[in-house]
Design an enzyme around this catalytic site. Sequence first.
Site, PDB file in Angstrom:
ATOM      1  N   CYS A 134      33.272  40.187  40.172  1.00  0.00           N
ATOM      2  CA  CYS A 134      33.068  41.551  39.652  1.00  0.00           C
ATOM      3  C   CYS A 134      33.039  42.606  40.766  1.00  0.00           C
ATOM      4  O   CYS A 134      33.629  43.690  40.621  1.00  0.00           O
ATOM      5  CB  CYS A 134      31.776  41.609  38.841  1.00  0.00           C
ATOM      6  SG  CYS A 134      30.413  40.719  39.592  1.00  0.00           S
ATOM      7  N   HIS A 247      27.464  47.632  38.169  1.00  0.00           N
ATOM      8  CA  HIS A 247      27.377  47.443  39.625  1.00  0.00           C
ATOM      9  C   HIS A 247      27.816  48.754  40.288  1.00  0.00           C
ATOM     10  O   HIS A 247      28.846  49.347  39.912  1.00  0.00           O
ATOM     11  CB  HIS A 247      28.333  46.347  40.101  1.00  0.00           C
ATOM     12  CG  HIS A 247      27.890  44.936  39.804  1.00  0.00           C
ATOM     13  ND1 HIS A 247      26.742  44.623  39.123  1.00  0.00           N
ATOM     14  CD2 HIS A 247      28.471  43.750  40.127  1.00  0.00           C
ATOM     15  CE1 HIS A 247      26.634  43.296  39.035  1.00  0.00           C
ATOM     16  NE2 HIS A 247      27.668  42.752  39.627  1.00  0.00           N
TER      17      HIS A 247
HETATM   18  P1  NAP Z   1      25.765  32.399  30.410  1.00  0.00           P
HETATM   19  O1  NAP Z   1      25.319  33.571  29.608  1.00  0.00           O
HETATM   20  O2  NAP Z   1      24.753  31.465  30.944  1.00  0.00           O
HETATM   21  O3  NAP Z   1      26.837  31.568  29.522  1.00  0.00           O
HETATM   22  C1  NAP Z   1      27.350  30.329  29.926  1.00  0.00           C
HETATM   23  C2  NAP Z   1      28.325  29.817  28.877  1.00  0.00           C
HETATM   24  O4  NAP Z   1      28.869  28.582  29.340  1.00  0.00           O
HETATM   25  C3  NAP Z   1      27.659  29.543  27.529  1.00  0.00           C
HETATM   26  O5  NAP Z   1      28.542  29.828  26.486  1.00  0.00           O
HETATM   27  C4  NAP Z   1      27.414  28.042  27.624  1.00  0.00           C
HETATM   28  O6  NAP Z   1      27.325  27.408  26.368  1.00  0.00           O
HETATM   29  C5  NAP Z   1      28.682  27.609  28.305  1.00  0.00           C
HETATM   30  N1  NAP Z   1      28.546  26.265  28.848  1.00  0.00           N
HETATM   31  C6  NAP Z   1      27.591  25.800  29.683  1.00  0.00           C
HETATM   32  N2  NAP Z   1      27.761  24.471  29.875  1.00  0.00           N
HETATM   33  C7  NAP Z   1      28.846  24.094  29.152  1.00  0.00           C
HETATM   34  C8  NAP Z   1      29.521  22.870  28.928  1.00  0.00           C
HETATM   35  N3  NAP Z   1      29.122  21.724  29.499  1.00  0.00           N
HETATM   36  N4  NAP Z   1      30.593  22.867  28.104  1.00  0.00           N
HETATM   37  C9  NAP Z   1      31.013  23.997  27.512  1.00  0.00           C
HETATM   38  N5  NAP Z   1      30.405  25.197  27.672  1.00  0.00           N
HETATM   39  C10 NAP Z   1      29.338  25.245  28.489  1.00  0.00           C
HETATM   40  O7  NAP Z   1      26.606  32.852  31.666  1.00  0.00           O
HETATM   41  P2  NAP Z   1      27.516  34.170  31.833  1.00  0.00           P
HETATM   42  O8  NAP Z   1      26.699  35.234  32.446  1.00  0.00           O
HETATM   43  O9  NAP Z   1      28.258  34.438  30.565  1.00  0.00           O
HETATM   44  O10 NAP Z   1      28.543  33.664  32.973  1.00  0.00           O
HETATM   45  C11 NAP Z   1      29.395  32.552  32.712  1.00  0.00           C
HETATM   46  C12 NAP Z   1      30.305  32.333  33.901  1.00  0.00           C
HETATM   47  O11 NAP Z   1      31.216  33.432  33.996  1.00  0.00           O
HETATM   48  C13 NAP Z   1      29.599  32.283  35.271  1.00  0.00           C
HETATM   49  O12 NAP Z   1      29.113  30.996  35.559  1.00  0.00           O
HETATM   50  C14 NAP Z   1      30.694  32.705  36.198  1.00  0.00           C
HETATM   51  O13 NAP Z   1      31.497  31.603  36.550  1.00  0.00           O
HETATM   52  C15 NAP Z   1      31.504  33.666  35.342  1.00  0.00           C
HETATM   53  N6  NAP Z   1      31.145  35.065  35.682  1.00  0.00           N
HETATM   54  C16 NAP Z   1      32.015  35.734  36.415  1.00  0.00           C
HETATM   55  C17 NAP Z   1      31.725  37.022  36.791  1.00  0.00           C
HETATM   56  C18 NAP Z   1      32.687  37.740  37.661  1.00  0.00           C
HETATM   57  O14 NAP Z   1      32.250  38.288  38.640  1.00  0.00           O
HETATM   58  N7  NAP Z   1      33.971  37.757  37.325  1.00  0.00           N
HETATM   59  C19 NAP Z   1      30.546  37.643  36.410  1.00  0.00           C
HETATM   60  C20 NAP Z   1      29.653  36.945  35.634  1.00  0.00           C
HETATM   61  C21 NAP Z   1      29.976  35.634  35.266  1.00  0.00           C
HETATM   62  P3  NAP Z   1      25.876  27.077  25.734  1.00  0.00           P
HETATM   63  O15 NAP Z   1      25.408  28.371  25.112  1.00  0.00           O
HETATM   64  O16 NAP Z   1      26.185  26.033  24.721  1.00  0.00           O
HETATM   65  O17 NAP Z   1      24.990  26.608  26.832  1.00  0.00           O
HETATM   66  O1  3JN Z   2      25.900  38.109  40.680  1.00  0.00           O
HETATM   67  C1  3JN Z   2      26.752  38.837  40.167  1.00  0.00           C
HETATM   68  O2  3JN Z   2      26.556  40.046  39.964  1.00  0.00           O
HETATM   69  C2  3JN Z   2      28.078  38.269  39.790  1.00  0.00           C
HETATM   70  C3  3JN Z   2      28.012  36.820  39.570  1.00  0.00           C
HETATM   71  C4  3JN Z   2      29.070  36.059  39.523  1.00  0.00           C
HETATM   72  C5  3JN Z   2      28.977  34.618  39.385  1.00  0.00           C
HETATM   73  C6  3JN Z   2      27.803  34.045  38.909  1.00  0.00           C
HETATM   74  C7  3JN Z   2      27.712  32.659  38.792  1.00  0.00           C
HETATM   75  C8  3JN Z   2      28.746  31.851  39.162  1.00  0.00           C
HETATM   76  C9  3JN Z   2      30.054  33.803  39.729  1.00  0.00           C
HETATM   77  C10 3JN Z   2      31.334  34.419  40.169  1.00  0.00           C
HETATM   78  O3  3JN Z   2      32.034  34.921  39.305  1.00  0.00           O
HETATM   79  O4  3JN Z   2      31.671  34.407  41.352  1.00  0.00           O
HETATM   80  C11 3JN Z   2      29.930  32.417  39.635  1.00  0.00           C
HETATM   81  C12 3JN Z   2      31.033  31.496  40.033  1.00  0.00           C
HETATM   82  O5  3JN Z   2      31.932  31.307  39.221  1.00  0.00           O
HETATM   83  O6  3JN Z   2      30.991  30.972  41.142  1.00  0.00           O
END
Ligand code: NAP
Ligand code: 3JN
Length: 341
Positions: A134, A247
């Site tokens: 992000c 952010h």
């Molecule tokens: P979150 O609210 O904790 O959601 C996690 C999701 O993953 C939930 O739907 C969860 O399902 C699912 N999950 C966990 N374990 C699983 C499994 N074994 N099989 C299938 N689904 C599973 O997290 P979030 O904030 O949405 O973030 C999710 C991910 O997006 C992060 O880990 C990161 O990689 C990415 N992200 C990227 C950015 C970016 O900077 N581009 C920013 C934020 C997040 P359940 O509800 O069933 O547990």
């Molecule tokens: O901390 C933030 O503001 C952004 C978080 C991103 C994030 C959180 C958990 C796992 C990431 C990411 O997108 O880099 C990951 C990950 O996929 O490594």
Amino acid sequence: MTLSKKMNIAVAGATGAVGGAMLQTLARRDFPIAELRLLASSRSAGKKLAFRGREYIVQEMTNESFAGIDIALFSAGASRSLEFAPAAAAAGAVVVDNSSAFRMDPEIPLVVPEVNPHAIAQYKKRGIIANPNCSTIQMMVALKPIYDQVGIKRIVVSTYQAVSGSGALAIAELESQMRDWAAGKEISHSVYPHQIAFNCLPHIDSFLKNGYTKEEMKMVNETHKIFEDDNIAVSPTAVRVPVIYGHSESINIETREKISAAEVKELIRQAPGARLVDEPENMVYPLAVDCAGEFDTMVGRIREDNSIANGINMWVVADNILKGAALNAVQIAEVVAADYL
Ligand code: NAP
Ligand code: 3JN
């Protein structure tokens, strides 16, 4: 973007914060969907989620979840992406992955659609496209027009990152610490290593041997890959602040050729995905609270750096869950649907 063909879409991590924002973004942008498959862990299997007035039942994600899917939007964490994205691609889906799992893989494109849409074409080798971090995405939207016009030698950036970037539990931790503080109670913490309410933590993700954090090095490496230029010096400091959505970034750049603040403002006015919010005399500048729910990256406080010959300062704010994650992924899916499927 008008898309003619309806797509079969899977959302992996549909019950999460980013997955929920993906669903809202698909609806807000009228993405044409034939079939929608919502995937999460076994914990959520059977749960119902609403989309465009209909109820969908969440299914457990397995390697068999992707038959017939055109585009799979992944936001279930990096380890789930490593486990399931190759199976989704092998089943014929184009994967748009929000995690860090594949970002630096040389065979996988890392894309901000306003900045390097041409890179999407490289997805064909592995069937996967990576969404940047992000903090990188909003910086790229703001810097791309300047990079194209005069070149950039060096970027010094400090981030002010909202707790929603750490997920729903972090939002709850900030809210409960605020309530406990107001009630005069003792403040406890579990998501962050210190109190986040009324505080700033210069620590996002783990520390590396070079003294930077992983989050900071993501900004360095991803900037090089997206601009296809390893010569840009990038020095970030990533800070968590007690804000829920949005952010903010203080960005200082040294350009290769001189550019005035007025010229930068004009470039930002014309830049896709950016919005100039810069009337300091009227107290108008980008604010996290104004960016929540918005698609644009807001840019303001543009001024010449008085300490070097070719320097510009700016303040850049975007909704980290939308442009920083869900929206950017849906925009990539729109290009894939329009130009490649
Ligand atoms: P979150 O609210 O904790 O959601 C996690 C999701 O993953 C939930 O739907 C969860 O399902 C699912 N999950 C966990 N374990 C699983 C499994 N074994 N099989 C299938 N689904 C599973 O997290 P979030 O904030 O949405 O973030 C999710 C991910 O997006 C992060 O880990 C990161 O990689 C990415 N992200 C990227 C950015 C970016 O900077 N581009 C920013 C934020 C997040 P359940 O509800 O069933 O547990
Ligand atoms: O901390 C933030 O503001 C952004 C978080 C991103 C994030 C959180 C958990 C796992 C990431 C990411 O997108 O880099 C990951 C990950 O996929 O490594």
